[in-house]
Design an enzyme around this catalytic site. Structure first.
Site, PDB file in Angstrom:
ATOM      1  CB  THR A 110     -15.534  13.166 -24.548  1.00 58.03           C
ATOM      2  OG1 THR A 110     -16.109  12.144 -23.722  1.00 58.03           O
ATOM      3  CG2 THR A 110     -15.204  12.743 -25.900  1.00 58.03           C
ATOM      4  CB  SER A 114     -22.975   9.533 -26.953  1.00 53.72           C
ATOM      5  OG  SER A 114     -24.003   8.845 -26.280  1.00 53.72           O
ATOM      6  CB  THR A 172     -13.567  10.346 -23.511  1.00 49.75           C
ATOM      7  OG1 THR A 172     -14.062  10.781 -22.249  1.00 49.75           O
ATOM      8  CG2 THR A 172     -13.982   8.899 -23.738  1.00 49.75           C
ATOM      9  CG  ASP A 220     -19.547   5.494 -20.405  1.00 50.81           C
ATOM     10  OD1 ASP A 220     -20.032   6.220 -19.528  1.00 50.81           O
ATOM     11  OD2 ASP A 220     -18.848   5.932 -21.338  1.00 50.81           O
ATOM     12  NE  ARG A 273     -16.708   3.475 -25.021  1.00 52.33           N
ATOM     13  CZ  ARG A 273     -16.891   4.388 -24.077  1.00 52.33           C
ATOM     14  NH1 ARG A 273     -15.952   5.268 -23.818  1.00 52.33           N
ATOM     15  NH2 ARG A 273     -18.023   4.430 -23.410  1.00 52.33           N
ATOM     16  N   GLY A 280     -20.830  13.655 -23.497  1.00 58.24           N
ATOM     17  CA  GLY A 280     -21.640  12.515 -23.090  1.00 58.24           C
ATOM     18  C   GLY A 280     -22.756  12.237 -24.080  1.00 58.24           C
TER      19      GLY A 280
END
Length: 573
Positions: free
Chosen positions: A391, A453, A409, A433, A111, A474
């Site tokens: 994503t 998510s 994503t 986010d 991430r 999402g």
């Protein structure tokens, strides 16, 4: 409007035009891909992704002797070229891998992270708590330099390749390099997204030069060439992580971010690291659910939602009956309320994780559901009372039943809109986010990962792999995946049918959103229970684009399913 459509109906021969690297159907057009057979069955290997060429690239890696990880990394890099709207080197993601020989399961968290100079008040709010727009009248957390978090995709894909792959970087990256260099055809879905986001793309000259033509969005059948991206991919193939996070590529990214008001530094890029964490485990009606921990909220709340729904006899209710949809929607409200209250980057905040995924807590949540009337005022539960101490998506399985599930994503379609000059890299807008309010679990902090998510998931039955699946979408990822898992287990659907089944979603508050394929008589019954409905298209992109594989151990057959809501195709051999 653009009138030059010389490529609109061009037949794309993948061998001749795109890759000498693999064989593919020689007569696919952008006009006809939506009518292709989406699913596939095989006994040796299976790849399912959001683009037919990416799926075929993965299969050819398997055929040439690579394992599931080699194929997944090749697919991952290729999707960044084929689906630039959804993912790429400028973004990040999550990946779960299961190695058959050892039984080992690992989660790779790549991430994006907030820059080191980011603070809780990075985005300014007015007196009503609404975000203040920039001088261009744009939302600075979603478009432009301040929206860009430190990308993680390159580091993540290379880390999993190094740990579990068998092939070299050069081998698995050849397809992506050739695609970027020779060009890819715009599909109908990508063409519609280019049109929808035209104004944003046109704001940034480097981006417009790639995705627009003569000042207008490229159309279905037109060719997108990105030689700068091919150059960047070659650098990564040659130098590894340093080809992206240091040197000329890193300098261009930082300069582009700073030129548009962002704060990322060269040190932010050089210091980026992948987090390899333990997986989350849950159970649903005798099946083991292996999914992702925070910084994804998806895995924990997927398990929470399934745990709540295990208290209902869904088969007796009937698929998509009024009671069935009501029960799901009321449970969804409870789960989203908990997500908003408790979830953030586990490296920064204390999360009642054990309780959120426990059966005991789920039973208490279940007892809050009124089957007669919809609850319009939903508050979070109290998981701390039970506490003892995340994503685009693709799935891969090889002949040894090594499994990969990966969701990645750049956040909103086309991310921040900024392409770093000379690199071809379209950068994310993941800072959006974060919560913009200070003092919350998901508030902005230096080097913190924003809540996600994304929930790549692997399912086991009796200790054997049963499915690999995931979806974009999402926050709706959580509910879409739960519905697919229930369809597979409660109603014994095949993977393609489970993916195609009508979808619906209910947040903590607001309308119950559903595809129009839900019969009007059911819609009326739901309204009588107090639901306010918002009806979407029959196969609406709003509900993501799931890709999954199931394994039948009696026959040895793999079944890949792909979502018609995207350009997905399953390919096996």
């Amino acid at each position: 409007m653009k009138t030059n459509s010389r490529f609109r109906n061009l037949y794309i021969t993948s061998v001749g035009l795109l890759l000498g690297f693999f064989l593919f159907s020689s007569s696919i057009t952008a006009k006809t891909t939506k009518h292709l057979l989406r699913d596939a069955k095989s006994t040796h290997g299976m790849v399912v992704s959001a683009h037919p060429l990416a799926s075929q690239i993965g299969v050819d890696i398997l055929k040439s002797g690579g394992n599931a990880v080699d194929a997944a990394v090749a697919v991952g890099f290729s999707l960044g070229v084929l689906e630039p709207n959804a993912s790429g080197l400028g973004g990040g993601g999550f990946l779960i891998v299961r190695m058959a020989k050892t039984g080992q399961t690992a989660f790779f968290d790549f991430r994006e992270k907030a820059p080191g100079n980011a603070t809780e008040d990075f985005f300014k709010l007015d007196s009503k708590g609404k975000q203040i727009l920039d001088k261009r009248g744009l939302n600075p957390s979603a478009i432009g330099g301040k929206s860009i978090a430190v990308p993680g995709e390159t580091a993540g894909l290379l880390a999993v390749l190094e740990k579990y792959g068998t092939m070299s970087r050069e081998k698995v990256m050849i397809p992506a390099i050739q695609l970027a260099s020779k060009g890819v055809a715009v599909s109908e879905k990508l063409g519609s997204l280019l049109m929808e986001h035209f104004e944003m793309l046109d704001l940034f000259p480097e981006t417009a030069a790639i995705y627009l033509e003569d000042g207008f969005p490229k159309e279905a059948g037109d060719i997108i060439r990105n030689p700068d991206l091919a150059k960047t991919l070659r650098l990564i193939a040659k130098k590894g992580k340093d080809g992206f996070y240091k040197g000329e590529v890193a300098k261009s990214i930082v300069n582009a971010v700073h030129a548009d008001g962002g704060v990322m530094t060269l040190n932010d890029l050089a210091d980026y690291s992948v987090s390899v964490r333990g997986v989350l485990k849950g159970h649903y009606r005798g099946f083991e659910i292996i999914t992702v921990p925070p910084s994804s909220s998806g895995g924990a709340h997927l398990i929470e939602l399934l745990n709540i729904m295990e208290n209902f006899d869904l088969k007796k209710m009937g698929l998509n009956s009024a009671d069935y949809i009501h029960a799901w929607s009321e449970a969804m409200k409870l789960v989203y309320a908990d997500r908003a209250k408790f979830m953030g980057d586990i490296d920064f905040v204390n999360i009642p994780l054990e309780a959120l995924i426990s059966k005991v807590y789920a039973t208490k949540q279940f007892k809050r559901i009124n089957m007669t009337l919809s609850n319009l005022q939903v508050e979070p539960g109290d998981p701390w009372a039970e506490e003892s101490g995340s994503t685009t998506h693709f799935s891969v399985v090889d002949s040894e039943q090594n499994l990969v599930a990966c969701t990645k994503t750049i956040n909103h379609f086309f991310g921040s809109g900024i392409t770093a000059p000379g690199t071809g890299v379209l950068l994310n807008d993941e800072m959006d986010d974060f919560s913009k309010n200070p003092g919350e679990p998901n508030s902005i902090a230096a080097n913190k990962r924003p809540l996600s998510s994304m929930s790549p998931t692997i399912i086991f039955k009796d200790g054997k792999p049963f499915a690999s699946l995931g979806t974009p979408g999402g926050k709706r990822i959580i509910t879409t995946l739960a519905l697919i898992i229930s369809s597979l287990i409660d109603f014994e659907m095949d993977i393609q049918s489970a993916i195609e089944a009508p979808k619906f979603n209910q947040y903590q508050n607001g309308d119950l959103k559903m595809e129009s394929r839900i019969p009007t008589i059911i819609q009326s019954a739901l309204e009588k229970k107090g639901h306010v409905l918002s009806i979407r298209k029959p196969f609406d992109l709003y509900f993501g684009g799931a890709q999954g594989i199931t394994i039948n151990h009696k026959t040895g057959e793999y079944h890949g399913g792909a979502d018609p809501r995207r350009d997905g195709i399953a390919r096996g051999y």
